[in-house]
Motif scaffolding. Structure first.
Motif, short mmCIF file in Angstrom:
data_model
loop_
_atom_site.label_atom_id
_atom_site.label_comp_id
_atom_site.label_asym_id
_atom_site.label_seq_id
_atom_site.Cartn_x
_atom_site.Cartn_y
_atom_site.Cartn_z
N GLU A 19 128.41 50.96 -29.63
CA GLU A 19 129.43 51.76 -28.74
C GLU A 19 130.00 50.59 -27.72
OE1 GLU A 19 129.97 54.93 -28.97
OE2 GLU A 19 128.78 54.77 -30.87
N SER A 23 129.06 52.04 -21.75
CA SER A 23 128.15 53.19 -22.36
C SER A 23 126.62 52.46 -22.38
CB SER A 23 128.32 53.55 -23.71
OG SER A 23 129.38 54.37 -23.79
N TYR A 24 126.54 51.08 -22.99
CA TYR A 24 125.26 50.52 -22.98
C TYR A 24 124.68 50.00 -21.50
CZ TYR A 24 125.39 50.23 -27.88
OH TYR A 24 125.55 50.29 -29.29
N VAL A 122 128.19 58.46 -34.46
CA VAL A 122 127.32 57.61 -33.58
C VAL A 122 126.03 56.88 -34.10
CG1 VAL A 122 125.97 57.33 -31.20
CG2 VAL A 122 128.06 59.01 -31.44
N TYR A 127 122.72 53.30 -30.31
CA TYR A 127 122.86 53.84 -29.07
C TYR A 127 121.50 54.35 -28.44
CZ TYR A 127 124.73 57.64 -25.91
OH TYR A 127 125.26 58.50 -24.75
#
Length: 243
Positions: A19, A23-24, A122, A127
């Motif tokens: 991603e 986001s991370y 995803v 994630y």
């Protein structure tokens, strides 16, 4: 061998279809709080008493007029920095953080939340798991530094309050013949231990099958395997870096 192969395939799957960085970043910060900040209290308690007990027991075994009192502090320093702070803290973290990671991911698996992420395209392993591993590798060395300091301070309190040695002797003992590499060695071990605990616990939780009973089994298995991996890695690193 099948489980080991599946573990390495699982690690490799985290680096495909990643991603966005933002986001991370957010996920990693949240995991840093969960893994690091929320573990400070238990680490502080165990490390302080660990240092105090080490000092008292070392003094008990070094009963000789030929041995200076400061040697007690010197032995305590070596034991704390080389072994007790990184390894015993890793066992505590495996019980607290490892079980939490495994049970959290296991619950997501049996409630089909992980399946829903994969249906949406995803990469669930990347994630959900990668931020946990990164956060553990960032926060655990900091916890080891705190544990080492508090263990030495606990030894100082125990040694001076019980009359084993004076304040000057304790400070002199932890400073004499100090080898800075021991700190580097402890931090290297802490990074390896953090990776093993987070990745093994995530692996056990991620592939949970069944119901609530299996989540408990996965959590127990994660703690057991993490502790075994930590102790094995401890020996291997000692052989490689101290000889």
């Amino acid at each position: 061998m099948k489980s080991i192969g599946a573990y390495f395939i699982f690690l490799g799957s985290m680096f495909v279809r990643r991603e966005s960085f933002s986001s991370y970043f957010k996920l990693t910060i949240n995991e840093c709080i969960s893994i690091g900040w929320n573990s400070i209290l238990i680490v502080a308690i165990t490390s302080t008493f660990m240092g105090a007990v080490t000092t008292v027991q070392t003094a008990y075994n070094l009963v000789s007029p030929l041995i200076q009192n400061y040697v007690v502090a010197q032995v305590t320093r070596e034991m704390v920095v080389l072994e007790l702070a990184p390894t015993i803290t890793a066992i505590v973290i495996a019980g607290k953080v490892g079980s939490s990671i495994a049970s959290g991911l296991g619950t997501m698996r049996i409630t089909e939340q992980i399946d829903a992420l994969e249906v949406m395209g995803v990469n669930a392993s990347s994630y959900l798991v990668l931020p946990k591993i990164i956060a553990a590798m960032i926060m655990y060395p900091l916890l080891v530094v705190i544990a080492g300091f508090l263990a030495l301070y606990g030894g100082y309190i125990a040694g001076t309050m019980t009359g084993i040695l004076t304040e000057t002797e304790y400070v002199y003992g932890i400073r004499i013949d100090f080898n800075p590499f021991t700190v580097s060695f402890a931090l290297i071990k802490s990074i390896v231990f953090a990776f093993l605990i987070a990745s093994i616990s995530a692996f056990q939780g991620f592939f949970t099958t069944g119901g609530a009973l299996e989540v408990g089994k996965s959590s127990t298995s994660a703690v057991t395997k993490s502790c075994i991996a930590v102790l094995l890695a401890d020996y291997i690193l000692a052989e490689l870096l101290l000889n």
